[in-house]
Structure formats: C-alpha cells, structure tokens
Design a protein around this motif. Sequence first.
Motif, short mmCIF file in Angstrom:
data_model
loop_
_atom_site.label_atom_id
_atom_site.label_comp_id
_atom_site.label_asym_id
_atom_site.label_seq_id
_atom_site.Cartn_x
_atom_site.Cartn_y
_atom_site.Cartn_z
N UNK A 104 0.79 -1.11 0.08
CA UNK A 104 -0.11 -0.03 -0.04
C UNK A 104 0.97 1.17 0.04
N UNK A 105 0.56 2.19 -0.90
CA UNK A 105 1.31 3.58 -0.96
C UNK A 105 0.25 4.59 -0.36
N UNK A 106 1.01 5.81 -0.23
CA UNK A 106 0.09 6.74 0.29
C UNK A 106 -0.51 6.69 1.89
N UNK A 107 -0.64 8.24 2.27
CA UNK A 107 -1.21 8.01 3.52
C UNK A 107 -2.44 8.13 3.64
N UNK A 108 -3.21 7.84 4.96
CA UNK A 108 -4.70 7.83 5.14
C UNK A 108 -5.04 9.38 4.81
N UNK A 109 -6.29 9.69 4.06
CA UNK A 109 -6.77 10.96 3.77
C UNK A 109 -7.36 11.82 4.61
N UNK A 110 -7.42 11.31 5.91
CA UNK A 110 -8.39 12.11 6.88
C UNK A 110 -7.69 13.38 7.39
N UNK A 111 -6.29 13.42 7.36
CA UNK A 111 -5.66 14.69 7.93
C UNK A 111 -5.84 15.64 6.88
N UNK A 112 -5.70 15.06 5.58
CA UNK A 112 -5.85 16.12 4.72
C UNK A 112 -7.25 16.75 4.44
N UNK A 113 -8.20 15.79 4.63
CA UNK A 113 -9.75 16.26 4.50
C UNK A 113 -9.84 17.12 5.77
N UNK A 114 -9.44 17.03 6.82
CA UNK A 114 -9.56 17.98 8.05
C UNK A 114 -8.94 19.24 7.81
N UNK A 115 -7.73 19.12 7.17
CA UNK A 115 -7.48 20.44 6.57
C UNK A 115 -8.05 21.28 5.62
N UNK A 116 -8.81 20.55 4.92
CA UNK A 116 -9.49 21.14 3.72
C UNK A 116 -11.02 21.72 4.16
N UNK A 117 -11.12 21.22 5.62
CA UNK A 117 -12.59 21.81 6.35
C UNK A 117 -13.45 20.72 6.21
N UNK A 118 -13.40 19.30 5.88
CA UNK A 118 -14.15 18.35 5.96
C UNK A 118 -13.96 17.71 7.40
N UNK A 119 -15.29 17.16 7.96
CA UNK A 119 -15.28 16.62 9.46
C UNK A 119 -16.13 15.44 9.16
N UNK A 120 -15.99 14.74 10.13
CA UNK A 120 -17.03 13.29 10.16
C UNK A 120 -18.25 13.21 9.94
N UNK A 121 -18.70 14.68 9.90
CA UNK A 121 -20.17 14.79 9.49
C UNK A 121 -20.44 14.67 7.89
N UNK A 122 -19.17 14.94 7.34
CA UNK A 122 -19.33 14.86 5.75
C UNK A 122 -19.39 13.61 5.40
N UNK A 123 -20.26 13.14 4.09
CA UNK A 123 -20.34 11.77 3.93
C UNK A 123 -19.22 11.08 3.25
N UNK A 124 -18.34 11.96 2.68
CA UNK A 124 -17.03 11.43 2.12
C UNK A 124 -15.74 11.45 2.98
#
Length: 348
Positions: free
Chosen positions: A247-267
Amino acid sequence: MIKVGVVGYGYSARTFHVPIIKSMAMFELTAISSSNPRMVQEKLPDIKVFDTATELIVNANVDLIVITAPNSVHYPLAMECLENGIHVIVEKPMVTTSKEAKTLTEFAEKKKLTVSAFQNRRWDGDFLTVKRLISTKAIGDIRFFESHFDRFRPLVRKRWKEEPVPGAGIWFDLGSHLVDQTLCLFGLPEKITARCLKTRDNSKTVDYFHVQLHYPHHLEVVLHASSFSAGPNKRFHLEGTQGSFTKYGLDPQEQQLNEGLTPEDKNFGIEDRENFGTLFKEDGANLVETEVGCYQHYYSAIANAINNNTASPISGAQAINVIQILELAELSSRKGITVLFDSNYFPE
C-alpha cells in the motif's frame, strides 16, 4: 454532554481535535488555552480563551482536557488535570518516559479517571484494511511486516519538534504511531534492533529511523522513516504464506480535515481508488478497497469511557509499552546492539 477544554491551539489542535470534537454531539468545546488568544477568538468566537494551561485546568469547569502542548510538558499538565479531577487526553506519545507513563496511569486509576494517548492512526483506513487482511488470513500467516512513514523534509525547520528537548525527533513523533499499530497487530516483540539517526545537515534530533522488531514464529517487523523520501511513499508491505500486500500513500483524513471536511461529511475517511493497495497472489494481483477511516471513533470510545466507566480506547498499559519500545530502540541504536524487550524497563 461532556464539556471539553483544549490546551494549545497549534497544528494538532486546529487540524484534529477541535474539528472532531465540534462535530460530535456528545461533546461541547468550551475552552482553549493559547499563547495566541487573538487567533483563537477569530476562529472560535464563542470559546473562552485562557492565557495558560493552569488557568484553564483550574477555572474552565470542564470534564475533559485535551493536551496538545509540546511533549516535554505532557506529564506535568496531565498530572495537574488528574489532581483537579479532570479526565485527560494527551497527544502521542503520552509522555516522554515510560516511568512517567506508569506513574500517570497508576494515579489515574487511583482517582478513577480516564487518561488516554491520542493514537489516532489506529483508525486510519489503511491500517484497518491491514487488520482485516491479517485477521481473515487473506495472505496466510504473516512472515514479514513493513510499516513506513517517509516524507521529504530535507531542511531543518525552527520548531520544538526539531530542538534537542525530551520527546523531540521523528522516532518519538512518527515512530509512536508505527509502534502502537504494530503492537495492536502482533503484541510485544522479543527483541529490538534499531538505527535512530540525525541525517540532515544541522539536525539536532533524530530524523531517520530503521527499527526491527523481532518476534517468534518466523515473524519480522520493520518500522522505517526517512526525511529524504520525495515519493511515491510506501506505507505498508506485508508478506505471508499465501501472498503479499503493498500500500502506498497516507490515510486521507488529515488532509480532509485540513480542507475543512469533518466526520459529519459523507465522504470523510474515504480514500480514492487510485490509492488502494494491491494484493498479490500466485494467480495474479487485485486492488483492495481501503476501509473507511474514522478518527471520530476514538472520541466515541472516550465518551463511553467517561460516561459508562468502560476501558479507555488507548489504555495506560498500552501507552507504557509504546514508550518502552521507543526507549529500548534508542538504547539499541546508541549501543549498536540488539536488545531484549523488558516490560520492567523504566529508565531514569
């Protein structure tokens, strides 16, 4: 409703803790201590801001405090929280020595309070995928497990993590994640062989590690991080009796949080197909869909521990073992030897 205060408003607080806490109905963020109160007030105008951690601990009237200050002050601040009857989450690593972790854990148990380290990468989607592959024996019995956290950071930056203070350097910073994940999968090793080095010009702290954890039953584990890896960066590689997985690359959650997404967002927590890992077997190769990452599950477990007296999602004993591995690897690297894991190792 669990009232929460946060010590510090740096990267970790802004990126992980504050957005996740604010997205969850069982928590109410009410207070933050920061050396930059104006920034906090601009971003969070309804939050009470304290100049110091002690003022927050004593006066904020909260049930739970999250400590995101530098590692060297984790222990005194966490102890101060417990002494004031407040549950506490501490950024990883929990503290800078296993002796401190043991003392903190025993005191929390005596006070019947929750103390936990924020080892959020147990809820990375790629790690959850690896757990599933191992538990279902998708590649048979594991013989080799390799976990990387490589980055391209060739220049030393001016920040506390790169100053020669307790708990600094990437072995304590990133290594604590890799060690914690490994212990979740395989338990404690028998022996440790490590190289923890300063490889950059003018580096004052460890910026490279290559650590081998030796297990019985033909299992070898390698934990690795470099500051000179420009990518694409390998994250996991597993080899077993029936195949392998990479597997390559990092889990996307940190980047998503930096972009303003939260666990409330469906993606939230969903990884792009192009980053899926590959399962290799004798008859061919197949992409493996990455499990959905879910950092919010850590906080759900914390709420359950506080409200229902259940076990902490990261127990004190687990935090102690992680720090013991960090310390023993440093000993191995310093002396150039393989060392036995010793659960009674509590260096001064």
